[in-house]
Design a protein around this motif. Structure first.
Motif, PDB file in Angstrom:
ATOM      1  N   PHE F 123       0.833  -1.212   0.000  1.00  0.00           N
ATOM      2  CA  PHE F 123       0.000   0.000   0.000  1.00  0.00           C
ATOM      3  C   PHE F 123       0.865   1.259   0.000  1.00  0.00           C
ATOM      4  O   PHE F 123       0.555   2.246  -0.668  1.00  0.00           O
ATOM      5  CB  PHE F 123      -0.917   0.007   1.225  1.00  0.00           C
ATOM      6  CG  PHE F 123      -2.175  -0.800   1.060  1.00  0.00           C
ATOM      7  CD1 PHE F 123      -2.455  -1.492  -0.107  1.00  0.00           C
ATOM      8  CD2 PHE F 123      -3.114  -0.855   2.091  1.00  0.00           C
ATOM      9  CE1 PHE F 123      -3.629  -2.240  -0.257  1.00  0.00           C
ATOM     10  CE2 PHE F 123      -4.291  -1.585   1.951  1.00  0.00           C
ATOM     11  CZ  PHE F 123      -4.539  -2.273   0.778  1.00  0.00           C
ATOM     12  N   ALA F 127      -0.427   3.300  -2.998  1.00  0.00           N
ATOM     13  CA  ALA F 127      -1.563   4.141  -2.607  1.00  0.00           C
ATOM     14  C   ALA F 127      -1.112   5.466  -2.042  1.00  0.00           C
ATOM     15  O   ALA F 127      -1.834   6.122  -1.297  1.00  0.00           O
ATOM     16  CB  ALA F 127      -2.428   3.379  -1.590  1.00  0.00           C
ATOM     17  N   PRO F 131      -6.002   7.316  -1.233  1.00  0.00           N
ATOM     18  CA  PRO F 131      -6.340   6.069  -0.557  1.00  0.00           C
ATOM     19  C   PRO F 131      -7.123   5.155  -1.494  1.00  0.00           C
ATOM     20  O   PRO F 131      -7.887   5.622  -2.331  1.00  0.00           O
ATOM     21  CB  PRO F 131      -7.185   6.496   0.634  1.00  0.00           C
ATOM     22  CG  PRO F 131      -7.667   7.860   0.325  1.00  0.00           C
ATOM     23  CD  PRO F 131      -6.659   8.477  -0.592  1.00  0.00           C
ATOM     24  N   MET F 134     -10.867  -1.454  -0.569  1.00  0.00           N
ATOM     25  CA  MET F 134     -10.361  -2.822  -0.486  1.00  0.00           C
ATOM     26  C   MET F 134     -11.495  -3.827  -0.344  1.00  0.00           C
ATOM     27  O   MET F 134     -12.388  -3.679   0.487  1.00  0.00           O
ATOM     28  CB  MET F 134      -9.396  -2.973   0.687  1.00  0.00           C
ATOM     29  CG  MET F 134      -8.896  -4.416   0.866  1.00  0.00           C
ATOM     30  SD  MET F 134      -7.521  -4.596   2.029  1.00  0.00           S
ATOM     31  CE  MET F 134      -8.319  -4.088   3.561  1.00  0.00           C
ATOM     32  N   HIS F 136     -11.767  -7.450   0.876  1.00  0.00           N
ATOM     33  CA  HIS F 136     -10.865  -8.174   1.773  1.00  0.00           C
ATOM     34  C   HIS F 136     -11.526  -9.454   2.278  1.00  0.00           C
ATOM     35  O   HIS F 136     -12.527  -9.393   2.988  1.00  0.00           O
ATOM     36  CB  HIS F 136     -10.514  -7.225   2.937  1.00  0.00           C
ATOM     37  CG  HIS F 136      -9.664  -7.841   4.002  1.00  0.00           C
ATOM     38  ND1 HIS F 136      -9.628  -7.345   5.283  1.00  0.00           N
ATOM     39  CD2 HIS F 136      -8.824  -8.897   3.983  1.00  0.00           C
ATOM     40  CE1 HIS F 136      -8.799  -8.083   6.007  1.00  0.00           C
ATOM     41  NE2 HIS F 136      -8.299  -9.025   5.249  1.00  0.00           N
ATOM     42  N   PHE F 158      -4.026  -3.190   8.337  1.00  0.00           N
ATOM     43  CA  PHE F 158      -5.047  -2.305   7.791  1.00  0.00           C
ATOM     44  C   PHE F 158      -5.385  -1.148   8.716  1.00  0.00           C
ATOM     45  O   PHE F 158      -5.840  -0.109   8.264  1.00  0.00           O
ATOM     46  CB  PHE F 158      -6.275  -3.131   7.383  1.00  0.00           C
ATOM     47  CG  PHE F 158      -5.899  -4.159   6.364  1.00  0.00           C
ATOM     48  CD1 PHE F 158      -5.222  -3.780   5.204  1.00  0.00           C
ATOM     49  CD2 PHE F 158      -6.137  -5.511   6.557  1.00  0.00           C
ATOM     50  CE1 PHE F 158      -4.820  -4.721   4.256  1.00  0.00           C
ATOM     51  CE2 PHE F 158      -5.740  -6.449   5.622  1.00  0.00           C
ATOM     52  CZ  PHE F 158      -5.076  -6.055   4.470  1.00  0.00           C
ATOM     53  N   ALA F 161      -2.618   1.150   7.770  1.00  0.00           N
ATOM     54  CA  ALA F 161      -2.881   1.681   6.424  1.00  0.00           C
ATOM     55  C   ALA F 161      -3.903   2.813   6.464  1.00  0.00           C
ATOM     56  O   ALA F 161      -3.782   3.813   5.748  1.00  0.00           O
ATOM     57  CB  ALA F 161      -3.353   0.558   5.502  1.00  0.00           C
ATOM     58  N   VAL F 162      -4.917   2.667   7.313  1.00  0.00           N
ATOM     59  CA  VAL F 162      -5.900   3.740   7.455  1.00  0.00           C
ATOM     60  C   VAL F 162      -5.241   4.959   8.094  1.00  0.00           C
ATOM     61  O   VAL F 162      -5.398   6.094   7.634  1.00  0.00           O
ATOM     62  CB  VAL F 162      -7.110   3.263   8.287  1.00  0.00           C
ATOM     63  CG1 VAL F 162      -8.010   4.447   8.646  1.00  0.00           C
ATOM     64  CG2 VAL F 162      -7.896   2.200   7.513  1.00  0.00           C
ATOM     65  N   LEU F 167      -5.529   3.666   2.991  1.00  0.00           N
ATOM     66  CA  LEU F 167      -6.721   2.843   2.806  1.00  0.00           C
ATOM     67  C   LEU F 167      -7.948   3.635   3.267  1.00  0.00           C
ATOM     68  O   LEU F 167      -7.925   4.225   4.345  1.00  0.00           O
ATOM     69  CB  LEU F 167      -6.587   1.559   3.641  1.00  0.00           C
ATOM     70  CG  LEU F 167      -7.779   0.604   3.649  1.00  0.00           C
ATOM     71  CD1 LEU F 167      -8.004  -0.005   2.268  1.00  0.00           C
ATOM     72  CD2 LEU F 167      -7.558  -0.496   4.688  1.00  0.00           C
ATOM     73  N   ASP F 168      -8.993   3.625   2.449  1.00  0.00           N
ATOM     74  CA  ASP F 168     -10.227   4.332   2.800  1.00  0.00           C
ATOM     75  C   ASP F 168     -11.139   3.350   3.544  1.00  0.00           C
ATOM     76  O   ASP F 168     -11.692   2.438   2.923  1.00  0.00           O
ATOM     77  CB  ASP F 168     -10.906   4.821   1.514  1.00  0.00           C
ATOM     78  CG  ASP F 168     -12.231   5.518   1.789  1.00  0.00           C
ATOM     79  OD1 ASP F 168     -12.681   5.548   2.960  1.00  0.00           O
ATOM     80  OD2 ASP F 168     -12.811   6.022   0.814  1.00  0.00           O
ATOM     81  N   THR F 172     -13.972  -0.087   2.461  1.00  0.00           N
ATOM     82  CA  THR F 172     -13.338  -1.363   2.802  1.00  0.00           C
ATOM     83  C   THR F 172     -14.399  -2.359   3.243  1.00  0.00           C
ATOM     84  O   THR F 172     -15.206  -2.063   4.129  1.00  0.00           O
ATOM     85  CB  THR F 172     -12.303  -1.159   3.928  1.00  0.00           C
ATOM     86  OG1 THR F 172     -11.224  -0.359   3.424  1.00  0.00           O
ATOM     87  CG2 THR F 172     -11.758  -2.490   4.430  1.00  0.00           C
ATOM     88  N   TYR F 225      -8.383  -2.445  -4.177  1.00  0.00           N
ATOM     89  CA  TYR F 225      -7.349  -3.473  -3.997  1.00  0.00           C
ATOM     90  C   TYR F 225      -8.043  -4.717  -3.483  1.00  0.00           C
ATOM     91  O   TYR F 225      -8.941  -4.638  -2.645  1.00  0.00           O
ATOM     92  CB  TYR F 225      -6.296  -2.975  -3.004  1.00  0.00           C
ATOM     93  CG  TYR F 225      -5.097  -3.888  -2.891  1.00  0.00           C
ATOM     94  CD1 TYR F 225      -4.007  -3.752  -3.747  1.00  0.00           C
ATOM     95  CD2 TYR F 225      -5.043  -4.878  -1.912  1.00  0.00           C
ATOM     96  CE1 TYR F 225      -2.894  -4.587  -3.641  1.00  0.00           C
ATOM     97  CE2 TYR F 225      -3.941  -5.718  -1.801  1.00  0.00           C
ATOM     98  CZ  TYR F 225      -2.861  -5.561  -2.665  1.00  0.00           C
ATOM     99  OH  TYR F 225      -1.773  -6.390  -2.549  1.00  0.00           O
TER     100      TYR F 225
END
Lengths: 307, 307, 307, 307, 307, 307
Positions: F123, F127, F131, F134, F136, F158, F161-162, F167-168, F172, F225
């Protein structure tokens, strides 16, 4: 009437679990740690499975004609706690701390690994005051230089131990060495420092009796640590390990050498590199537990002799 | 043109199935019974898997230079029926009954076990009239006293056999003994009764030739039963067994000893303690079937000599 | 810093893949072909798994004190293509074609089989001009007559090779022979043609040194091919093969014999009959890869000597 | 009192072995032949292991509420002999010959394979006079064109069967199709010839009841052959097969579909592609034997209806 | 910071070991006993391996949204001692004695078997005063008559329990029944006595919600025992058991049914017939441990509700 | 004519190996790294075994009706090099570096892990600028806090990542969540941050179609992703993983959900946590390779749509 071997919570050899070491002459300890491996991990599961298989073993050693629990007080001291399972150096620090407590209680440690890197922190705990000699069974000398930007992996402990003054190279005998190397100088430190390196071809051609006789001479007259890497054995006997090398020692020979070493002043020992995920048949864990029992007898005999 | 080895219903060595024993000199029999074990069950599945693996074996024994089916009439007599699979004593009674029929038909029995307790009822059927001698390969003497409130388990058959006058202890040779014991007197009966006990260290140090030479001398001059517990072999060669002990006999040595025993007056034999559930690779069943074939050759040769 | 052994696409010993053979002194080749077996198939998967396990092996051979890649140019030449996976004869033709290209490029072939029938088309490619001698490890002589209406199966290659003038029977040594046969004349051709057949009992009783010394004498003075059927080893060491026979060679002995054969004029070699579907633990593939490395060293040494 | 399931020589379901077919309504036959596979061999060992596992099965089918041996005379007719284990075409000829004898004796065949190519020679024996319909469970349509210069491999039997007028494509239902293909036209023949192809996504979304209802309609009114390739099941249920495809049928669904097909006029059936070397846990052989029993019930029920 | 899951002596779920039951609301107990099996033994090793796998399980149950150790005092009470490992009846007597002590201490038992025969002596200890209801998952009704001259085997416990007034058949629900039987009346007792028998086809067609809803109605209003034979699951999910039957319950469904049963007055439970020797991958022991945890949550919830 | 599936050096799906990424639209990459696991290591061997099994997969996806290599240029880019196999943080840095090169070449990455911690550095490489959403699949939310004094293990990626804006959480969707937790707040971050968490009971009760429909709505309108942890599947389908949880997704459902997600704007994907040492049967590696192929199709389809 004894309980069946398969019944009950599994401790090493069915020994009592202890946390207070003051009444314990010899402690069997698990070190479920394998961050030091360069290839296949899995030795972290070694203590659990060796405890399991060790319940098939009874009190009296028939060929050594000895019942170790008659000679001294022996217990299962559980597994060495490791705070950070992600750091090799932190792990080694935790191991050193735990074994320092054993040393302070005058308890002889018998360790079920774990990878071979753990012998280094054990030495730091028990060999602080004077270097020890070592009877060492292994496919590898474990005296290489740094790997992967660290010096503390399972291929290096005995070089560092010599450099830190914990291990006397001239009272070190390495038996079973073989296999392929990254280059011909990988184990150069063993030779340069004066260790006695017994390659497999020498063992095959001269026979185990000659090798042990020589080892006894080199190792007598001082404290000896016994370190048994299960990959010293041939993979036919011990397939479940991280770095197997074919053409190794048989269990018959290994056990005969251990029996012939009786009388040396053993002050600790370990059996390392049993990797249950690669041990589909469970044979390697049984081999590990059985050789731990052989070593336990040697430790008990030596402890009783010192008493 | 022969059918491929993997084809057809599996009988021992592809022999014909018989129920009428009158035309059979040697009967290969399965005894799928393991209520006598003290640890891991599974030998009940031994006959099925040894039949399966035995189909890889051909008629002519290359190192013994012998084709047993040329020497006498040999058949697969099926499995010994056991009425009550929940009672050790009842099972032994059923086995004795079945082997008494074989004895009455003058048929030499070769048995695929099952656990080692089954040799006792076989002796009761075939050694009623005079005690037999025994060439015995095993990690354990199997002459211990009672266990779990019964005397009839797989660790005791040969003590009881001596007490009942079925086995001549002075014509009994036990080879491969090792491992741990509940106490040092577990196998005392073997020594006290005059059996020749060959521990693994003696086999290793003196070599197989010396051991067999001595065994031949003790066993000649009378009928001999050959009992081969697969745990006499090292677990590297035979992992699938209920009570494995490391540091055992290799198949090369075992087969050489069997070949060297040719000429003794063998009147029956068994291969016991193959436990397929612990034999992930199938190797132990193959070893069991192969050694059964070695024993079959010895039985056929002795039978032909008596004719 | 080297990549971990478990990383990357697996080639033999981590060697570079080549298709152009002009810069290659020794080519390691896979022949994933097993239509010649009479019992259990699976050797078709041998090259893949030996490539996999071979990545655990490093460049320098410790007991031979040699780094083959320092002596000559070595590469992984991929797998021999086989057009028709349903015809034994067509497959042999494809193999012969591929190895003829190697021969024309003066590239020494080291082959990972595949069943043993593949050695015949290899001989057709590399021994056209003069018969070769052979150092042959195997449980079986592989000199039987036709089977299943074909002469080209894995039990016959060396009879045909002699008949076609490719193999010199008087310079052929077969080591490790044992097991059961369909009849006593199965391997008669070996004896009649003058091959030196070393049965397992001779190897056990005389020791490996005597055997190799004799083999060296027979094989010196001309080109030698080294053919190693993994079933020459005991199934404890190499369970994953199609026609296992118990009572075989140990890896320690096999490797010692290979080391002792150094100096012969090796012009090619193979390791055949590794059958991964029967190799639950992966041990046999590791053994196969390790012995391939031993043979590679012998080939490199001989090649360097010829240069 | 019944013998324990693990005792005795293993025949299919413990049925009697017969060679004379005149008193046999349904014959269970093994075809240990797998030269037709394009990837992993091993189905040659299927009959042996399914016989073994089938001994765990009892006479009465609980969900079908039926005891097939009460309905007709059923026996184990052994394994179909194959003269040349090296030729696909010769093997098919031998199979055709054997099944022609069954057909002439009016014996319904239930076959344990072997690879799927064997269904073609079975059809040649039993569908000579009129084409049959087929209820077909499989991951693959098995209607591809030639591969490796032959048309007779395990991916083609049903195309050839249609071309030879043995199989009625409009009365053929293929269930469980999925996976990857060499190109999108691989199974084009199924669609073009009018077979009903049920892909896994349709089975998942419409449910098994709807699928079987449709199949019953297509298949009623004429003779039906039931061909069950064990790779129609998901590898979680049947890992031991040569060409596994994930995302398949569960055993619960498969057995429900078989039960729901009761009443069709089944005149033969097979269960193919069980490959024991890839079946470490034995699960696939058990699944194969269990589904063979389901099919046996359908055949017995249909046979009784025709009487 | 918690210790890694693989470290330390293995108790059930990492719970403390106790011998004094006075402070224990729920005791997890192992019963390593399998003399009751009619086919494959091995469940004697179940407690050891389930303890091992259970250390992968954490305290909080995510789908039940519950932490059982927050609700009551729970401990590992070790394995039930069995004096005579050779007698089914003696073993049952020992089990009854042990569980009577639990009952007298008002401790709720959660048992890891062992074979299913052990539920009978547990009932004798805990249902003496009034019959209990039972939620029962299994492939077999376990209400057959005598087998092998004994009535106490693993196929009979619930018939005897009804006859002894320990189990209320009208408050008994059996889910997952399927497979083959010796004859169609094998489970007749279940139907005649009024048990609700849910065959697999009903579960498949009606869905788990309908089944559990009906079960809740039948079982509410009185104490309920939960008995889970792991062979109720399909062998894809639980291959390691003595009498596997294909076409069974999935773990997803089983766990959903257990969750849906929350609120019933559970007063004990067991998970039986995990046979590690047949569980090559360890999956079945993990399944067993996980479902034991599900049952533990139900017991804790019910215990808290009663408090 | 294609080569047999078992032949040749194994690359992902038989794709060409590349080092120059400029001509590659999608790169399949192995990341043999598992220092992030909290329990059982072994995912380091995942890429090697998935390459091996992936050679059984052909070019055309039958249910998706798509040939990805027809849509874009796809290659095997080898394994991501990791300099220091002893440091979690160093390893993550190396991974980030490697994927940054892919990102700079505009190459879409499809990754075969390795443990789940590796998705974080991926990521960080792909990314950075905005963001991503995902899709998952997993048994675990992987949004826990620190463990063992580090935040970077496989249970946390994750959350980090947030926090790093990669990551949004509102785009997700986490599917398959279940099992036991250290405490009820372990995955609190998922809920608090706005992720859509689909527990197994919801998936079971609402059906896969409803779940995917909802996911499509949440994930459309931006880059997505796809991260597939193989432990999202039930251990019956994927036993070879480090942290198995029973009661999971079936492969049929998983593949149906992947197919139903077609059309989302996928910009990368991974399949992680395949641990071959715990995958005795090879099934999990096959599942991993097959799902990698499903994801490859989604990536190729999305890439073609964007072109």
């Amino acid at each position: 009437m004894k309980a069946p071997k398969y019944s009950g919570v599994a401790t090493f050899f069915g020994l009592p679990s202890v946390t207070d070491l003051s009444q314990t002459d010899i402690a069997v300890v698990g070190v479920p740690f394998d961050l030091g491996v360069t290839n296949r991990a899995g030795a972290r599961h070694g203590p659990r499975e060796m405890r399991n298989q060790s319940t098939m073993i009874r009190q009296h050693h028939q060929l050594l004609r000895m019942t170790p629990t008659d000679l001294c007080r022996i217990a299962d001291a559980g597994d060495c706690p490791v705070q950070n399972p992600y750091s090799l150096e932190d792990g080694h620090r935790d191991i050193e701390t735990f074994y320092t407590q054993l040393a302070q209680a005058d308890t002889v440690p018998l360790t079920a690994g774990g990878d071979h890197s753990i012998t280094l922190p054990i030495f730091r705990a028990i060999a602080r005051e004077r270097p020890v000699g070592m009877l060492h069974f292994d496919a590898h000398c474990d005296t290489s230089d740094e790997f992967g930007n660290t010096r503390f992996h399972h291929g290096a402990p005995f070089r560092i131990a010599v450099e830190e003054g914990l291990l006397d190279p001239e009272r070190t005998v390495q038996i079973g060495i073989r296999g392929s190397l990254g280059d011909e100088d990988t184990w150069k430190f063993s030779h340069d420092s004066g260790m006695r390196v017994v390659y497999m071809d020498e063992l095959l051609d001269r026979g185990y009796q000659a090798i042990v006789a020589e080892a006894r001479e080199l190792l007598s007259g001082g404290p000896v640590y016994l370190s048994f890497d299960v990959d010293g054995l041939d993979p036919a006997f011990a397939p479940g390990t991280g770095t197997p090398e074919i053409g190794g020692i048989s269990t018959v020979e290994a056990q005969a050498m251990l029996r012939a070493a009786r009388g040396l002043d053993f002050i600790g020992g370990d059996l390392v590199e049993v990797a249950p995920p690669f041990d589909v048949t469970g044979t390697t864990s049984l081999v590990g537990a059985s050789i731990l029992f052989d070593i336990l007898c040697l430790l008990a005999d030596a402890h009783a002799s010192r008493a």
